[in-house]
Design a protein around this motif. Structure first.
Motif, PDB file in Angstrom:
ATOM      1  N   VAL A  68       0.846  -1.197   0.000  1.00 25.13           N
ATOM      2  CA  VAL A  68       0.000   0.000   0.000  1.00 25.13           C
ATOM      3  C   VAL A  68       0.880   1.246   0.000  1.00 25.13           C
ATOM      4  CG1 VAL A  68      -1.663   1.342   1.366  1.00 25.13           C
ATOM      5  CG2 VAL A  68      -2.011  -1.103   1.048  1.00 25.13           C
ATOM      6  N   ARG A  69       1.907   1.254   0.829  1.00 22.09           N
ATOM      7  CA  ARG A  69       2.822   2.398   0.882  1.00 22.09           C
ATOM      8  C   ARG A  69       3.571   2.600  -0.428  1.00 22.09           C
ATOM      9  NH1 ARG A  69       5.728   1.602   6.750  1.00 22.09           N
ATOM     10  NH2 ARG A  69       3.997   2.329   8.029  1.00 22.09           N
ATOM     11  N   ALA A  70       3.838   1.520  -1.150  1.00 19.89           N
ATOM     12  CA  ALA A  70       4.586   1.601  -2.407  1.00 19.89           C
ATOM     13  C   ALA A  70       3.700   2.010  -3.586  1.00 19.89           C
ATOM     14  CB  ALA A  70       5.244   0.263  -2.712  1.00 19.89           C
ATOM     15  N   SER A  71       2.409   1.954  -3.404  1.00 18.98           N
ATOM     16  CA  SER A  71       1.457   2.272  -4.474  1.00 18.98           C
ATOM     17  C   SER A  71       1.227   3.778  -4.545  1.00 18.98           C
ATOM     18  CB  SER A  71       0.129   1.563  -4.199  1.00 18.98           C
ATOM     19  OG  SER A  71      -0.902   2.105  -4.982  1.00 18.98           O
ATOM     20  N   ALA A  72       1.436   4.351  -5.715  1.00 20.11           N
ATOM     21  CA  ALA A  72       1.206   5.791  -5.879  1.00 20.11           C
ATOM     22  C   ALA A  72      -0.249   6.151  -5.580  1.00 20.11           C
ATOM     23  CB  ALA A  72       1.585   6.219  -7.291  1.00 20.11           C
ATOM     24  N   ALA A  73      -1.166   5.282  -5.961  1.00 20.07           N
ATOM     25  CA  ALA A  73      -2.589   5.562  -5.776  1.00 20.07           C
ATOM     26  C   ALA A  73      -3.033   5.474  -4.315  1.00 20.07           C
ATOM     27  CB  ALA A  73      -3.422   4.600  -6.617  1.00 20.07           C
ATOM     28  N   HIS A  74      -2.317   4.689  -3.498  1.00 18.78           N
ATOM     29  CA  HIS A  74      -2.785   4.432  -2.126  1.00 18.78           C
ATOM     30  C   HIS A  74      -1.756   4.742  -1.042  1.00 18.78           C
ATOM     31  CE1 HIS A  74      -6.340   2.617  -3.804  1.00 18.78           C
ATOM     32  NE2 HIS A  74      -5.585   1.856  -4.564  1.00 18.78           N
ATOM     33  N   ARG A  75      -0.629   5.336  -1.394  1.00 20.92           N
ATOM     34  CA  ARG A  75       0.435   5.519  -0.396  1.00 20.92           C
ATOM     35  C   ARG A  75       0.033   6.422   0.764  1.00 20.92           C
ATOM     36  NH1 ARG A  75       3.152   8.816  -4.652  1.00 20.92           N
ATOM     37  NH2 ARG A  75       2.873  10.956  -3.948  1.00 20.92           N
ATOM     38  N   LEU A  76      -0.955   7.274   0.553  1.00 24.63           N
ATOM     39  CA  LEU A  76      -1.415   8.156   1.627  1.00 24.63           C
ATOM     40  C   LEU A  76      -2.634   7.607   2.368  1.00 24.63           C
ATOM     41  CD1 LEU A  76      -0.966  11.617  -0.131  1.00 24.63           C
ATOM     42  CD2 LEU A  76       0.604  10.440   1.423  1.00 24.63           C
ATOM     43  N   THR A  77      -3.104   6.424   1.971  1.00 25.92           N
ATOM     44  CA  THR A  77      -4.241   5.807   2.648  1.00 25.92           C
ATOM     45  C   THR A  77      -3.813   5.356   4.042  1.00 25.92           C
ATOM     46  OG1 THR A  77      -5.133   5.016   0.554  1.00 25.92           O
ATOM     47  CG2 THR A  77      -5.962   3.958   2.551  1.00 25.92           C
ATOM     48  N   PRO A  78      -4.477   5.820   5.087  1.00 26.66           N
ATOM     49  CA  PRO A  78      -4.114   5.379   6.441  1.00 26.66           C
ATOM     50  C   PRO A  78      -4.366   3.886   6.609  1.00 26.66           C
ATOM     51  CG  PRO A  78      -5.694   7.206   6.508  1.00 26.66           C
ATOM     52  CD  PRO A  78      -5.572   6.764   5.085  1.00 26.66           C
TER      53      PRO A  78
END
Length: 94
Positions: A68-78
Motif C-alpha cells: 500500500v505504501r509503495a502504491s502511488a494511488a494508495h500511499r497516503l491511505t491510512p
C-alpha cells in the motif's frame, strides 16, 4: 456517501464483527480475506482506511502495508494493524 474501510482478516468472524461495528458507525465496510485479496479490492476502488490483521496466508499484513505504501494511488491511505501481535515497531516502519 459513506467512507469506505477495507477490513482485511483471514477470520470470517473478525471481518463480520468489524463490518457490523463500522456499519453501525456509518462507514461502508469492504472485506478481504488476505493481503492478496485486499490488493485486488484496492485496485477496484478507493478506500479511506485499511484495517489489517498481521498473520494471514498468501500475503501477510506487513506485506500488505508495504505494498500500500509503495502504491502511488494508495500511499497516503491510512492503515492500522492490531494493537497486539508479533510485529516490531521497526517492522511496521519499514
Amino acid at each position: 456517501m459513506a467512507k469506505r474501510v477495507l477490513v482485511v482478516d483471514d477470520s470470517a468472524s473478525v471481518r463480520q464483527v468489524q463490518g457490523f461495528v463500522l456499519g453501525g458507525a456509518g462507514y461502508e465496510g469492504v472485506e478481504a480475506v488476505d493481503g492478496k485479496d485486499a490488493l485486488a479490492k484496492l485496485a477496484g476502488g478507493a478506500v479511506h482506511l485499511v484495517l489489517t490483521d498481521l498473520n494471514m496466508p498468501n500475503l501477510d499484513g506487513l506485506g500488505l502495508i508495504r505494498a500500500v505504501r509503495a502504491s502511488a494511488a494508495h500511499r497516503l491511505t491510512p492503515h492500522r494493524g492490531p494493537s497486539s501481535g508479533r510485529a516490531s515497531q521497526a517492522d511496521l516502519q519499514s
